[in-house]
Design an enzyme around this catalytic site. Sequence first.
Site, PDB file in Angstrom:
ATOM      1  N   TYR A   1      -8.694   5.534   1.342  1.00  7.54           N
ATOM      2  CA  TYR A   1      -8.252   5.312   2.723  1.00  7.54           C
ATOM      3  C   TYR A   1      -9.293   5.696   3.780  1.00  7.54           C
ATOM      4  CZ  TYR A   1      -3.804   4.833   0.315  1.00  7.54           C
ATOM      5  OH  TYR A   1      -2.818   4.431  -0.535  1.00  7.54           O
TER       6      TYR A   1
ATOM      7  N   ARG B   1      -6.395  12.351   3.080  1.00  4.75           N
ATOM      8  CA  ARG B   1      -5.688  11.811   1.918  1.00  4.75           C
ATOM      9  C   ARG B   1      -6.565  10.805   1.159  1.00  4.75           C
ATOM     10  NH1 ARG B   1      -1.139   7.083   2.313  1.00  4.75           N
ATOM     11  NH2 ARG B   1      -0.590   7.061   0.114  1.00  4.75           N
TER      12      ARG B   1
ATOM     13  N   HIS C   1      -2.104  -3.070   5.644  1.00  2.12           N
ATOM     14  CA  HIS C   1      -2.475  -2.030   4.676  1.00  2.12           C
ATOM     15  C   HIS C   1      -3.968  -1.784   4.785  1.00  2.12           C
ATOM     16  CE1 HIS C   1       1.459  -2.265   2.923  1.00  2.12           C
ATOM     17  NE2 HIS C   1       1.344  -3.581   2.956  1.00  2.12           N
ATOM     18  N   ILE C   2      -4.326  -0.539   4.663  1.00  2.87           N
ATOM     19  CA  ILE C   2      -5.734  -0.144   4.736  1.00  2.87           C
ATOM     20  C   ILE C   2      -6.454  -0.618   3.473  1.00  2.87           C
ATOM     21  CG2 ILE C   2      -7.270   1.870   4.789  1.00  2.87           C
ATOM     22  CD1 ILE C   2      -4.851   3.280   6.339  1.00  2.87           C
ATOM     23  N   SER C   3      -5.835  -0.361   2.337  1.00  2.65           N
ATOM     24  CA  SER C   3      -6.438  -0.758   1.060  1.00  2.65           C
ATOM     25  C   SER C   3      -5.979  -2.169   0.693  1.00  2.65           C
ATOM     26  CB  SER C   3      -5.998   0.225  -0.034  1.00  2.65           C
ATOM     27  OG  SER C   3      -4.588   0.174  -0.202  1.00  2.65           O
TER      28      SER C   3
ATOM     29  N   ARG D   1       2.211  -1.975  -6.454  1.00  3.91           N
ATOM     30  CA  ARG D   1       1.816  -2.189  -5.054  1.00  3.91           C
ATOM     31  C   ARG D   1       1.661  -3.677  -4.722  1.00  3.91           C
ATOM     32  NH1 ARG D   1       0.387   3.116  -3.376  1.00  3.91           N
ATOM     33  NH2 ARG D   1      -0.440   4.280  -5.122  1.00  3.91           N
TER      34      ARG D   1
ATOM     35  N   ARG E   1      -4.873  -2.989  -6.663  1.00  4.26           N
ATOM     36  CA  ARG E   1      -4.434  -1.672  -7.140  1.00  4.26           C
ATOM     37  C   ARG E   1      -3.298  -1.821  -8.161  1.00  4.26           C
ATOM     38  NH1 ARG E   1      -3.644   2.114  -2.115  1.00  4.26           N
ATOM     39  NH2 ARG E   1      -3.601   3.635  -3.803  1.00  4.26           N
TER      40      ARG E   1
ATOM     41  N   HIS F   1       6.900  -1.171  -0.687  1.00  4.47           N
ATOM     42  CA  HIS F   1       7.182  -1.672  -2.026  1.00  4.47           C
ATOM     43  C   HIS F   1       8.624  -1.416  -2.470  1.00  4.47           C
ATOM     44  CE1 HIS F   1       2.872  -1.788  -1.770  1.00  4.47           C
ATOM     45  NE2 HIS F   1       2.785  -0.458  -1.741  1.00  4.47           N
TER      46      HIS F   1
ATOM     47  N   PRO G   1       5.031   6.766   5.589  1.00  5.19           N
ATOM     48  CA  PRO G   1       4.837   8.019   4.865  1.00  5.19           C
ATOM     49  C   PRO G   1       3.405   8.261   4.395  1.00  5.19           C
ATOM     50  CG  PRO G   1       6.052   6.432   3.536  1.00  5.19           C
ATOM     51  CD  PRO G   1       5.991   5.884   4.926  1.00  5.19           C
ATOM     52  N   ASN G   2       3.010   9.497   4.541  1.00  5.86           N
ATOM     53  CA  ASN G   2       1.705  10.015   4.077  1.00  5.86           C
ATOM     54  C   ASN G   2       0.521   9.549   4.923  1.00  5.86           C
ATOM     55  OD1 ASN G   2       2.817  11.436   1.772  1.00  5.86           O
ATOM     56  ND2 ASN G   2       3.191   9.412   0.913  1.00  5.86           N
TER      57      ASN G   2
ATOM     58  N   ALA H   1       4.216   3.471   1.241  1.00  4.75           N
ATOM     59  CA  ALA H   1       4.896   3.165  -0.030  1.00  4.75           C
ATOM     60  C   ALA H   1       6.272   2.526   0.178  1.00  4.75           C
ATOM     61  CB  ALA H   1       5.017   4.431  -0.863  1.00  4.75           C
TER      62      ALA H   1
ATOM     63  N   ASP I   1      15.129  -5.568   6.223  1.00  6.56           N
ATOM     64  CA  ASP I   1      16.292  -6.007   7.015  1.00  6.56           C
ATOM     65  C   ASP I   1      16.120  -5.627   8.484  1.00  6.56           C
ATOM     66  OD1 ASP I   1      17.564  -7.164   4.889  1.00  6.56           O
ATOM     67  OD2 ASP I   1      19.018  -5.551   4.581  1.00  6.56           O
TER      68      ASP I   1
ATOM     69  N   ASN J   1       2.324  -0.325   9.173  1.00  3.30           N
ATOM     70  CA  ASN J   1       1.891   0.072   7.837  1.00  3.30           C
ATOM     71  C   ASN J   1       3.010   0.943   7.290  1.00  3.30           C
ATOM     72  OD1 ASN J   1       0.794   1.022   5.497  1.00  3.30           O
ATOM     73  ND2 ASN J   1      -1.216   1.514   6.370  1.00  3.30           N
TER      74      ASN J   1
ATOM     75  N   GLU K   1       2.529  -6.871   9.043  1.00  2.00           N
ATOM     76  CA  GLU K   1       2.395  -5.850   7.990  1.00  2.00           C
ATOM     77  C   GLU K   1       0.906  -5.596   7.753  1.00  2.00           C
ATOM     78  OE1 GLU K   1       4.177  -7.121   4.269  1.00  2.00           O
ATOM     79  OE2 GLU K   1       3.022  -5.645   3.117  1.00  2.00           O
TER      80      GLU K   1
HETATM   81  C1  DQA Z   1      -0.978   1.568   2.006  1.00  2.00           C
HETATM   82  C2  DQA Z   1      -0.819   1.027   0.584  1.00  2.00           C
HETATM   83  C3  DQA Z   1       0.467   1.550  -0.040  1.00  2.00           C
HETATM   84  O1  DQA Z   1       0.585   1.049  -1.363  1.00  2.00           O
HETATM   85  C4  DQA Z   1       0.435   3.070  -0.099  1.00  2.00           C
HETATM   86  O2  DQA Z   1       1.652   3.543  -0.628  1.00  2.00           O
HETATM   87  C5  DQA Z   1       0.140   3.678   1.215  1.00  2.00           C
HETATM   88  C6  DQA Z   1      -0.890   3.089   2.047  1.00  2.00           C
HETATM   89  C7  DQA Z   1      -2.321   1.157   2.635  1.00  2.00           C
HETATM   90  O3  DQA Z   1      -2.435   1.261   3.849  1.00  2.00           O
HETATM   91  O4  DQA Z   1      -3.251   0.771   1.929  1.00  2.00           O
HETATM   92  O5  DQA Z   1       0.686   4.719   1.567  1.00  2.00           O
HETATM   93  O6  DQA Z   1       0.045   1.026   2.816  1.00  2.00           O
END
Ligand code: DQA
Length: 147
Positions: free
Chosen positions: A22, A17, A97-99, A108, A104, A77, A9-10, A74, A84, A71, A95
């Site tokens: 990011y 964004r 994550h960009i950040s 998270r 943070r 979390h 998502p997002n 959210a 599963d 990725n 897994e």
């Molecule tokens: C994220 C970190 C997540 O906490 C956040 O909700 C995202 C992006 C990252 O790539 O840093 O949507 O997965």
Amino acid sequence: MKILIINGPNLNLLGRREPGIYGARPFGDYLEELRKQYPDVEISYFQSNCEGELIDKLHEDGFILDGIILNAGAYTHTSIALGDAIRAISTPVIEVHISNVHQREEFRHKSMISSACMGVICGFGLDSYRLALEALLARQSVNPVIC
Ligand code: DQA
């Protein structure tokens, strides 16, 4: 080698964004460069804002590919169901994550999917995806398929 990148998502809004967190680069741009950098790797891509669609995609491709880079945004979390789904498939999942989620907000710091994944890469900007790809390639050369 066939791998799939899944963004949750997002992450369709990458580039627009919260660029301070990011970055300002659209994902399509980055993906094009990654494909050029790794011409021998077939890199497919899927993005969805819906938890169920992410799960369906894991089920669909999770028995045929060599690796999945996920990725989950959210949902990382919150989603026991995604954890599963990763446990249910045979393709290894990394897994990403960009950040650096550990720098943070506290919510998270917890991941519902890490324990189901082969490993976790976070905090390197978009380069997190390439590092995950390198990890999959390294694994492939340690465990080559012997025909
Ligand atoms: C994220 C970190 C997540 O906490 C956040 O909700 C995202 C992006 C990252 O790539 O840093 O949507 O997965």
